[in-house]
Scaffold this active site. Structure first.
Site, PDB file in Angstrom:
ATOM      1  CE  LYS A  23      56.051  56.779  56.682  1.00 35.51           C
ATOM      2  NZ  LYS A  23      56.942  56.160  55.726  1.00 35.51           N
ATOM      3  NE  ARG A  93      61.134  56.508  59.655  1.00 34.98           N
ATOM      4  CZ  ARG A  93      60.846  55.368  60.282  1.00 34.98           C
ATOM      5  NH1 ARG A  93      59.916  54.574  59.824  1.00 34.98           N
ATOM      6  NH2 ARG A  93      61.494  55.029  61.360  1.00 34.98           N
ATOM      7  N   GLY A 102      53.616  50.850  48.442  1.00 34.38           N
ATOM      8  CA  GLY A 102      54.504  50.527  47.330  1.00 34.38           C
ATOM      9  C   GLY A 102      55.807  51.317  47.299  1.00 34.38           C
ATOM     10  CG  MET A 104      63.222  53.530  49.074  1.00 34.11           C
ATOM     11  SD  MET A 104      64.409  54.882  49.165  1.00 34.11           S
ATOM     12  CE  MET A 104      64.405  55.243  50.901  1.00 34.11           C
ATOM     13  NE  ARG A 337      50.437  54.408  59.303  1.00 32.64           N
ATOM     14  CZ  ARG A 337      51.247  53.757  58.511  1.00 32.64           C
ATOM     15  NH1 ARG A 337      51.700  54.316  57.423  1.00 32.64           N
ATOM     16  NH2 ARG A 337      51.633  52.547  58.791  1.00 32.64           N
ATOM     17  CG  HIS A 453      52.829  44.022  52.488  1.00 31.29           C
ATOM     18  ND1 HIS A 453      52.292  43.258  51.479  1.00 31.29           N
ATOM     19  CD2 HIS A 453      52.937  45.271  52.000  1.00 31.29           C
ATOM     20  CE1 HIS A 453      52.103  44.012  50.428  1.00 31.29           C
ATOM     21  NE2 HIS A 453      52.495  45.242  50.711  1.00 31.29           N
ATOM     22  NE  ARG A 559      16.630  48.071  34.029  1.00 29.05           N
ATOM     23  CZ  ARG A 559      17.555  48.415  34.933  1.00 29.05           C
ATOM     24  NH1 ARG A 559      17.494  47.937  36.160  1.00 29.05           N
ATOM     25  NH2 ARG A 559      18.551  49.229  34.600  1.00 29.05           N
ATOM     26  CD  GLU A 751      16.690  55.294  28.589  1.00 31.92           C
ATOM     27  OE1 GLU A 751      17.485  54.598  29.231  1.00 31.92           O
ATOM     28  OE2 GLU A 751      15.537  54.927  28.325  1.00 31.92           O
ATOM     29  CB  SER A 770      14.055  58.848  35.821  1.00 30.40           C
ATOM     30  OG  SER A 770      14.972  57.983  36.454  1.00 30.40           O
ATOM     31  CB  THR A 773      23.459  57.371  34.044  1.00 29.44           C
ATOM     32  OG1 THR A 773      23.078  56.497  35.101  1.00 29.44           O
ATOM     33  CG2 THR A 773      23.101  58.797  34.406  1.00 29.44           C
ATOM     34  CG  ASP A 775      20.073  52.873  27.252  1.00 25.44           C
ATOM     35  OD1 ASP A 775      20.739  52.258  26.386  1.00 25.44           O
ATOM     36  OD2 ASP A 775      19.076  52.401  27.817  1.00 25.44           O
ATOM     37  CB  CYS A 838      16.633  54.957  37.493  1.00 26.36           C
ATOM     38  SG  CYS A 838      16.236  55.095  35.739  1.00 26.36           S
ATOM     39  CE1 TYR A 858      14.334  58.785  41.147  1.00 28.23           C
ATOM     40  CE2 TYR A 858      13.199  60.908  41.129  1.00 28.23           C
ATOM     41  CZ  TYR A 858      13.444  59.666  40.551  1.00 28.23           C
ATOM     42  OH  TYR A 858      12.834  59.328  39.378  1.00 28.23           O
TER      43      TYR A 858
HETATM   44  C1  PEP Z   1      19.494  53.238  31.889  1.00 26.86           C
HETATM   45  O1  PEP Z   1      19.627  53.199  30.676  1.00 26.86           O
HETATM   46  O2  PEP Z   1      20.273  53.855  32.640  1.00 26.86           O
HETATM   47  C2  PEP Z   1      18.408  52.506  32.550  1.00 26.86           C
HETATM   48  C3  PEP Z   1      18.194  52.624  33.835  1.00 26.86           C
HETATM   49  O3  PEP Z   1      17.684  51.660  31.796  1.00 26.86           O
HETATM   50  P1  PEP Z   1      18.187  50.230  31.304  1.00 26.86           P
HETATM   51  O4  PEP Z   1      19.429  49.906  32.043  1.00 26.86           O
HETATM   52  O5  PEP Z   1      17.083  49.311  31.629  1.00 26.86           O
HETATM   53  O6  PEP Z   1      18.373  50.457  29.856  1.00 26.86           O
HETATM   54 MG    MG Z   2      18.004  52.567  29.480  1.00 28.23          MG
END
Ligand code: PEP
Ligand code: MG
Length: 885
Positions: A23, A93, A102, A104, A337, A453, A559, A751, A770, A773, A775, A838, A858
Site C-alpha cells: 500500500k 493501515r 488476515g 488488522m 494494486r 471478503h 507404467r 530413484e 529419468s 522422484t 521413490d 517422471c 524434460y
Molecule cells: C517414481 O518413483 O517417481 C516413479 C515415477 O515411479 P512409480 O511412481 O511408478 O514408482
Molecule cells: Mg518409482
C-alpha cells in the site's frame, strides 16, 4: 548510520515495496506519476520486524521519528492532529508486502476528539457527520486497538436505533450520535478497565503498535501459511490524511477494477456509495451502487476516475484494483494494486494487454500464476443436469463445488481436513473464517458483493464461491439453511456454480473443464520460451492421445503394470506368477504377450513421431495376487466346509505362493530391476511385445520412437545385464521379422540415492536417465509414500518442519540435491545425456523451477497437467534469466 524507519509520501516509489509495503509503495508511486492521493507517511516493515524481534519493544527513536513525520504532515496540510480549529484526521493501515486479508482492520478518523469534533462539524457545515465520524472512530479504535468486543458497540447502536424507532444508522440525529459517543466512551472504560486515551498522539502510538502486533495474530498466520508468505517480512504502517466520502451528496466512496476480475473483459466493474466511508462498501452494510451510475451523480469525478484508471493500467501494465473517495467533488485515489482475478480473467487480461501493446508476451507470462491455470482445469456442473436452481447469488468465483453443508469455519476445517467435501455456508465470511474456506470445496454467503471478503478470498484461492445470495436464510444455531420451501441441514448435499451464481440442492454431476483460446494462446507463448520438453505419463492409447492433445512431446513414463491389473488379464498374470517351472511360466507369458503388444500398439499409434518411454515391470509380484489375510481366510473356510479337494488344494497352493512372495518391506524388496533379474522371462516377454508392437505400427506407416526403461536400478551391473538382455531380445525379434530395422534406446530410472551417487557408473550403460522422484523422495528422505501423508507429514507441514508435502512439491535441498548430483555425475561421463523426471513432481510448478535450474532435458507428468508444466517450464526459464540478470 542508524536504520531509517520513516518515509514521507513524496520520498517513496513502487520499487520500495519491501520497505513500505504494497500500500505504502503503491500510494507513493501514484503521487509520483501525478495521480491525486491524500498526503501520508509510512512506518517501514523493518520497524515492525525490529519490534517483533525484540518482544514488541519499538526500536530506539522510532516514536520521535513518527512525531517528526507527523509534524511535517501537519505543516504540509496546514492542519494539526486534534486541533480545535483546523483538525487533521488520519487513517492508520497495515500494509504488508503482499496483500493479506488476515491483518488488522483499518483505523479511520484518528485525531477526532471532544475538541476537534466541533471544528470538523463547523468546517464541513455538517455537525452530524462529525459526530458520526467520532462515534465510528471510538468503535473502530476500541475494537481493533483496545480489543473491546465488537458487539459491545453494535449492541449499543442497535439499542439506540430501536429506542428511537429507526432502521438505518443514517436516521440517527446529531444529538443521538453525541449521546452514542458518551455511551461508547463509558462502555470502552468498562471493558478496558481504564479510560480510553483521549490524546490523539497516544492513540496513534497504540494504533501503530496494534498493527505491529497484528502481524503475528493467528488469522494472519493462517493466511500466510496458506499462501506461502514468510513471517519474517513484517508489515508497514501507513498514516494518511483522511479525506471524507461522507460529507453529503457531493461526496462518495467506492472500489473498482479496471477490468472485470471474473472474466477479464475490458468493462466497468465496481461499486460506489454516495455519502459514505470506505468501510461501508466492503463491509456490505449498505448495498453499493454499480459504478456506471456514478456518471449521473458525480459526472466530473467520474470522468476523472475513468482517465485515472487508464493511466494506472498503462503505468503498471496490469489490471488494477482501486479504492477511491470523492470529497466535495474532488477525486482521491486511496489505493491501487494489481487486481486479484480468476484464472480465466488472468489469461484474458494478459492476452489483451499484449494485444493492446501494453506489455510483451514474456511480461504477460510472468503475470500469470502457474498454479492459477489449475483453476481452468476445474470441473463444472454437467450442463445436462436439468435441475432448477434453488436460488441465484453473485457469481463471485468460478468453478463448481459439491459438498455437504456446514455453517461454521471450525467444522468446515475439521471435516474438510478429514477428507469430507464440504461447502461453507455463512451470512458473510470474515478473516476468522479463512481456515474453513481453505478446507471447503466452495463458499456460499447470504450477504456481500463481488468485493466482499468471501468473494475476494475465494477468487484468490481458486475456490468456487456464490456470494450475496440474499434469498437464503441461515439459522446458525439450529444449523439450517432455508431457501423458499427447501430446508437443508448440516450434512445435506449442496452444489454451487460459482460461474453463474446458481445454488442447487443435492450433489449434481460435474464435468471436466474446457481449455479455451486464451489458454491455448498463452501456453503457446510459453512453448516459444521454455527449454525443457514436456512429456506425459500415460499407460494406454486413450491417455496418450489426450496427452498429445494437451501438447505432450512424448511419453516419459508408461507404467506397464497397469496393463496387468486389468480383470481380464489378471488370471494369465497369476498363472505366470504361480508357475512351478519355466515351461509353465513361458506358456502363461505367451498368453500375456499379445495383450501387451496391443497396448503398446495403441500408444505408439497415438504418439507416432514422438518418443515413448516404456518401463519394464516395476511392482513386487505379490501386488498381483490376492491379499494374504483374505486368502488365509478362504483356505480356512474351505477346510471347514470339507468340500471340493481340488479347490482346497489350489487355494492352499496360492496361499503358499503369496506367503513366499510376501515381504516385510515390499517397497524395498523384489521389485523393479531385481524382479527382472530374478525372472528374466518376464522382461523378455515385455521386450518382445514392444518390438512386435513397434514393427506393426511401423508396418502401417506409423513412426514409433522406442525407449526402454529399467526401474529401481541401484548398481551399474544391474543395468549392464539388463541392457544385454534387452539388446539380445531385440536382435532376435528383428531377425525373426526378416531383418527389420528398429532403432531403440535403453535407459534407467534414477530413484534410489545410491543410483544418484554412482550415476557416473550407471551412465556407462544408459542412453538416458529419468528421475523417479516419488521413490527418490521415499528412499531419499526415508519416508513411506504409502503411509507418511496420512500420518505425520501433515503435522510436519503445519509445524513448518517441512515447507510443503515433499511428495507434491520437491524437497529442494535434499531430494532436489540428489537430482542435481545424479545429473551432474551422469553427464560427467556422457555430456549430452538426456535426463528427465517422471515422478509427480514433473507437473508441479515449484519443482519444475528447480528442474530448469538443474538443467534437466524434460519433465513428464499426468496428461491434465501437461499445459501447466509447459507454462511452468517457461516461467522457470524467465526466473533463471531474472536471476542471472
Ligand atoms: C517414481 O518413483 O517417481 C516413479 C515415477 O515411479 P512409480 O511412481 O511408478 O514408482
Ligand atoms: Mg518409482
Amino acid at each position: 548510520m542508524t536504520e531509517r524507519y520513516l518515509y514521507d509520501l513524496s520520498e517513496g516509489d513502487a520499487s520500495m515495496k519491501p520497505l513500505l509495503g504494497g500500500k505504502g509503495a503503491g500510494v507513493a508511486e501514484m503521487l509520483r506519476i501525478g495521480i491525486p492521493v491524500p498526503d501520508a507517511f509510512t512506518v517501514t516493515t523493518t520497524a515492525c520486524v525490529a519490534a517483533m524481534n525484540n518482544d514488541g519493544q519499538w526500536p530506539d527513536g522510532l516514536w520521535d521519528d513518527i512525531l517528526a513525520a507527523l509534524d511535517r504532515l501537519e505543516q504540509r496540510t496546514g492542519r494539526r492532529l486534534g486541533d480545535a480549529e483546523r483538525p487533521l484526521l488520519v487513517s492508520v493501515r497495515s500494509g504488508a508486502v503482499q496483500s493479506m486479508p488476515g491483518m488488522m482492520d483499518t483505523i479511520l478518523n484518528l485525531g477526532i476528539s471532544d475538541t476537534s469534533v466541533v471544528a470538523l462539524g463547523a468546517e464541513s457545515g455538517n455537525p452530524r457527520f462529525a459526530w458520526d465520524a467520532y462515534r465510528r472512530f471510538i468503535q473502530m479504535y476500541g475494537e481493533v486497538v483496545e480489543t473491546v468486543p465488537a458487539h459491545v458497540y453494535e449492541d449499543a447502536l442497535a439499542a439506540l436505533k430501536s429506542d428511537r424507532g429507526v432502521q438505518q444508522d443514517t436516521d440517527l440525529t446529531e444529538q443521538d450520535l453525541q449521546q452514542l459517543v458518551q455511551t461508547y466512551l463509558t462502555l470502552s472504560r468498562e471493558h478496558m478497565g481504564e479510560e480510553l486515551p483521549t490524546d490523539p498522539k497516544e492513540q496513534l502510538r497504540r494504533s501503530i503498535d496494534a498493527v505491529f502486533r497484528s502481524w503475528l495474530n493467528p488469522r494472519a498466520d493462517v493466511y500466510r501459511r496458506a499462501n506461502n508468505i514468510s513471517a519474517d517480512l513484517g508489515t508497514a504502517v501507513n498514516v494518511m490524511q483522511m479525506v471524507f466520502g461522507n460529507r453529503g451528496d457531493t461526496s462518495a466512496t467506492g472500489v473498482c477494477f479496471t477490468r472485470n476480475p471474473a472474466t477479464g473483459a475490458k468493462e466497468l466493474y465496481g461499486e460506489f456509495l454516495v455519502n459514505a466511508q470506505g468501510e461501508d462498501v466492503v463491509a456490505g452494510i449498505r448495498t453499493p451502487r454499480p459504478l456506471a451510475e456514478m456518471e449521473q451523480v458525480l459526472p466530473a469525478a467520474y470522468r476523472q476516475l475513468l482517465e485515472t484508471m487508464t493511466k494506472l493500467e498503462q503505468h503498471y501494465g496490469d489490471m488494477q484494483d482501486i479504492e477511491f473517495t470523492v470529497e466535495d467533488e474532488t477525486l482521491y485515489l486511496l489505493q491501487t494494486r494489481n487486481g486479484k482475478r480468476t484464472a480465466s480473467a488472468s489469461l484474458k487480461v494478459a492476452r489483451d494487454l499484449v494485444a493492446e501493446g501494453v506489455i510483451d508476451e514474456r511480461e504477460a507470462l510472468r503475470r500469470i500464476e502457474p498454479a492459477q491455470l489449475d483453476q481452468l482445469l476445474h470441473p463444472a456442473i454437467d450442463p445436462q443436469h436439468g435441475k432448477t436452481p434453488l436460488t441465484k447469488g453473485l457469481n463471485a468465483s468460478p468453478g463448481a463445488a459439491v459438498g455437504t453443508v456446514v455453517f461454521d469455519a471450525v467444522t468446515a476445517e475439521r471435516r474438510g481436513k478429514a477428507g469430507d467435501p464440504v461447502v461453507l455456508v455463512r451470512w458473510e465470511t470474515t478473516p476468522d473464517d479463512i481456515a474453513g474456506v481453505i478446507a471447503a470445496q466452495g463458499v456460499l454467503t447470504a450477504h456481500g458483493g463481488m468485493t466482499s471478503h468471501a468473494a475476494v478470498v475465494a477468487r484468490g484461492m481458486g475456490k468456487p464461491c456464490v456470494a450475496g445470495a440474499s434469498a437464503i436464510k441461515i439459522d446458525a444455531l439450529a444449523k439450517t439453511l432455508t431457501i423458499g420451501d427447501t430446508v437443508l441441514g448440516e450434512g445435506d448435499s449442496i452444489t454451487l456454480d460459482g460461474s453463474t451464481g446458481e445454488v442447487f440442492a443435492g450433489a449434481l454431476d460435474l464435468v471436466p473443464p474446457q481449455v479455451n483460446e486464451d489458454f491455448q494462446a498463452i501456453v503457446g507463448w510459453a512453448d516459444k520460451i521454455r527449454r525443457m520438453d514436456v512429456r506425459a505419463n500415460a499407460d494406454n492409447g486413450e491417455d496418450a492421445a489426450k496427452a498429445r492433445e494437451f501438447g505432450a512431446q512424448g511419453i516419459g513414463l508408461c507404467r506397464t503394470e497397469h496393463m496387468f491389473m486389468d480383470e481380464t488379464r489378471l488370471p494369465a498374470v497369476r498363472k505366470m506368477i504361480l508357475a512351478d517351472d519355466e515351461a509353465a511360466r513361458e506358456a502363461a507369458l505367451a498368453e500375456i504377450l499379445p495383450m501387451q503388444q496391443a497396448d503398446f500398439e495403441a500408444i505408439f499409434d497415438a504418439m507416432s513421431g514422438l518418443p515413448v518411454t516404456i518401463r519394464l515391470l516395476d511392482p513386487p509380484l505379490h501386488e498381483f495376487l490376492p491379499n494374504l489375510v483374505d486368502q488365509a481366510l478362504l483356505v480356512q473356510r474351505l477346510e471347514l466346509q470339507n468340500g471340493d479337494a481340488a479347490e482346497l488344494a489350489e487355494a492352499k497352493a496360492l496361499l503358499g505362493r503369496i506367503n513366499a512372495l510376501t515381504e516385510q518391506n515390499p517397497m524395498l524388496g523384489t521389485r523393479g530391476v531385481r524382479l527382472a533379474l530374478m525372472f528374466p522371462e518376464i522382461a523378455v516377454m515385455q521386450v518382445r511385445a514392444i518390438a512386435r508392437a513397434a514393427l506393426a505400427v511401423k508396418g502401417r506407416g506409423g513412426d514409433p520412437h522406442v525407449e526402454i526403461m529399467v526401474p529401481l536400478v541401484a548398481f551399474a551391473q544391474e543395468l549392464q545385464r539388463m541392457r544385454e538382455l534387452i539388446t539380445e531380445t531385440m536382435a532376435q525379434e528383428l531377425a525373426a521379422a526378416g531383418g527389420a530395422e528398429l532403432p531403440f534406446t535403453v535407459g534407467t530410472m534414477i530413484e534410489l540415492p545410491r543410483a544418484a551417487v554412482v550415476a557416473d557408473q550407471i551412465a556407462e550403460f544408459a542412453d538416458f536417465f529419468s528421475f523417479g522422484t516419488n521413490d527418490l523422495t521415499q528412499t531419499g528422505i526415508g519416508i513411506s509414500r504409502d503411509d507418511a501423508e496420512g500420518a505425520f507429514l501433515a503435522a510436519y507441514v503445519d509445524a513448518d518442519i517441512v515447507p510443503a508435502n515433499p511428495f507434491s512439491s520437491i524437497d529442494v535441498d535434499g531430494v532436489g540435491g540428489l537430482v542435481a548430483l545424479g545429473t551432474e555425475r551422469g553427464r560427467s561421463v556422457k555430456p549430452d545425456l538426456k535426463v528427465g523426471v517422471c515422478g509427480e513432481h514433473g507437473g508441479d510448478p515449484a519443482s519444475i523451477n528447480l528442474f530448469e535450474k538443474i538443467g534437466l532435458s524434460y519433465v513428464s507428468c499426468s496428461p491434465y497437467r501437461v499445459p501447466i508444466a509447459r507454462f511452468a517450464a517457461a516461467v522457470a526459464v524467465l526466473n533463471q534469466q531474472d536471476q542471472q540478470a
